[in-house]
Scaffold this active site. Structure first.
Site, PDB file in Angstrom:
ATOM      1  N   GLY A  54     -24.753  35.024  -0.042  1.00  0.00           N
ATOM      2  CA  GLY A  54     -26.094  35.203   0.515  1.00  0.00           C
ATOM      3  C   GLY A  54     -26.135  36.408   1.434  1.00  0.00           C
ATOM      4  O   GLY A  54     -25.419  37.393   1.233  1.00  0.00           O
ATOM      5  N   GLU A  55     -26.999  36.352   2.428  1.00  0.00           N
ATOM      6  CA  GLU A  55     -27.150  37.394   3.449  1.00  0.00           C
ATOM      7  C   GLU A  55     -27.800  38.677   2.913  1.00  0.00           C
ATOM      8  O   GLU A  55     -28.110  39.580   3.668  1.00  0.00           O
ATOM      9  CB  GLU A  55     -25.791  37.761   4.081  1.00  0.00           C
TER      10      GLU A  55
END
Length: 345
Positions: free
Chosen positions: A311-312
């Protein structure tokens, strides 16, 4: 809810774009996905010479009430601890932003923690985490609307800074659970196929997660509208990302879509404004169970398949050099007429 003026890109320029791509010094179609990307970005920007300017990654962070039910391998405090890591430059998203020249903006959408002032976090906190949707809606209508507004506001700021290509990331323990709920509600794919390991659950953990989410789905007594599903099961950071995506599409920015969570965010955004998908480039197919299925449900082809599940915004930014190559193709390759080369297709 805030309204957006999102229209499909004007296709009047499409044939001119195709002609330019086909007349570059190469066999027709020989640069494959680069040619498809060049056409898409040319349509978004309405020019035969597109540019990628001042790329930014907006990372929204928030906590989730459903974490109390043991649906995540990681404890809740990881959310705020990892934000501290972002600020110190030590996370996965940090090195990728540095490598590819992205500005990283970290937005507190609803972390259950009081961050000290002046540390570089953009304070857009709506509340300290969502409610537990096993028992009640994650957020009120007013809180959902505020998330949409604040996500849009961040993107307007980025646009004013000269940004025309933007990616979105997230940090929020248990947000794969909320993504799975949106996925099953918006696609009709059985919940069991939407639920995966998240940050590292074993088989028994995944089964427990599924049982909790199925119970939450059985308990749902809303009106089944798109807006109600978004607010009932969503995360504050996820709804803020929806607002950001919709604002980016209205401003005719290119949107880089990250992994499982952000794919479900743009899926939800497309239920409100289907045209948002015309502005989206899907960076990768991640390793989270369900990501391939939701990409197929939307009908899109991701650029990469690297087994990522962080993610991120990491997968979106990993794909950025491919998008950059497509734009460079348009601007730096010669054409047959100018190069005095006979067409060979």
């Amino acid at each position: 809810m805030k309204t957006f003026q999102i229209t499909k890109p004007d296709e009047a320029i499409q044939q001119a774009l195709i002609d330019k791509i086909n007349n570059l010094t190469k066999p027709k179609g020989s640069l494959g996905r680069l040619e498809e990307l060049a056409l898409q970005i040319g349509l978004i920007q309405q020019t035969l010479s597109p540019e990628l300017k001042h790329p930014q990654n907006i990372l929204f962070a928030a906590d989730h009430g459903i974490v109390d039910e043991g649906v995540s391998f990681s404890p809740k405090e990881i959310t705020w601890q990892q934000i501290s890591n972002f600020l110190h430059g030590g996370a996965g998203i940090n090195f990728l932003c540095r490598q590819h020249g992205f500005v990283l903006k970290i937005v507190d959408a609803g972390v259950d923690y009081d961050f000290p002032l002046g540390k570089g976090i953009i304070d857009m906190k709506v509340r300290k985490g969502t409610r537990n949707y096993l028992h009640e809606a994650a957020m009120t209508i007013e809180e959902m609307d505020l998330c949409i507004d604040r996500g849009a506001e961040i993107v307007r700021q980025s646009y004013a800074e000269g940004c025309n290509v933007i990616s979105f990331g997230e940090m929020g323990i248990a947000n794969t659970s909320s993504s799975s709920m949106w996925m099953t509600c918006f696609t009709g794919i059985p919940l069991e196929k939407c639920v995966g390991a998240g940050s590292g659950l074993n088989t028994a953990g995944v089964q427990h997660k599924y049982r909790i989410l199925q119970q939450a789905l059985d308990n749902y007594c809303g009106d089944h509208s798109d807006e109600d599903i978004i607010r009932y099961f969503g995360g504050l950071e996820m709804v803020m990302a929806i607002g950001g995506m919709l604002q980016a599409a209205e401003l005719k920015m290119t949107i880089l879509v990250d992994g499982f969570i952000m794919t479900n965010c743009i899926l939800a955004a497309s239920k409100l404004y289907p045209e948002v998908l015309d502005y989206a480039v899907f960076g990768h197919q991640g390793d989270e169970t369900g990501h391939k299925l939701v990409l197929n449900a939307i009908g899109v082809k991701p650029l990469l398949d690297l087994g990522l599940r962080l993610g991120e915004g990491t997968g979106a930014i990993c794909a950025y050099p491919i998008i950059d190559s497509a734009v460079r193709m348009m601007n730096e390759m010669d054409n047959f007429a100018h190069a005095a080369i006979t067409k060979y297709f």
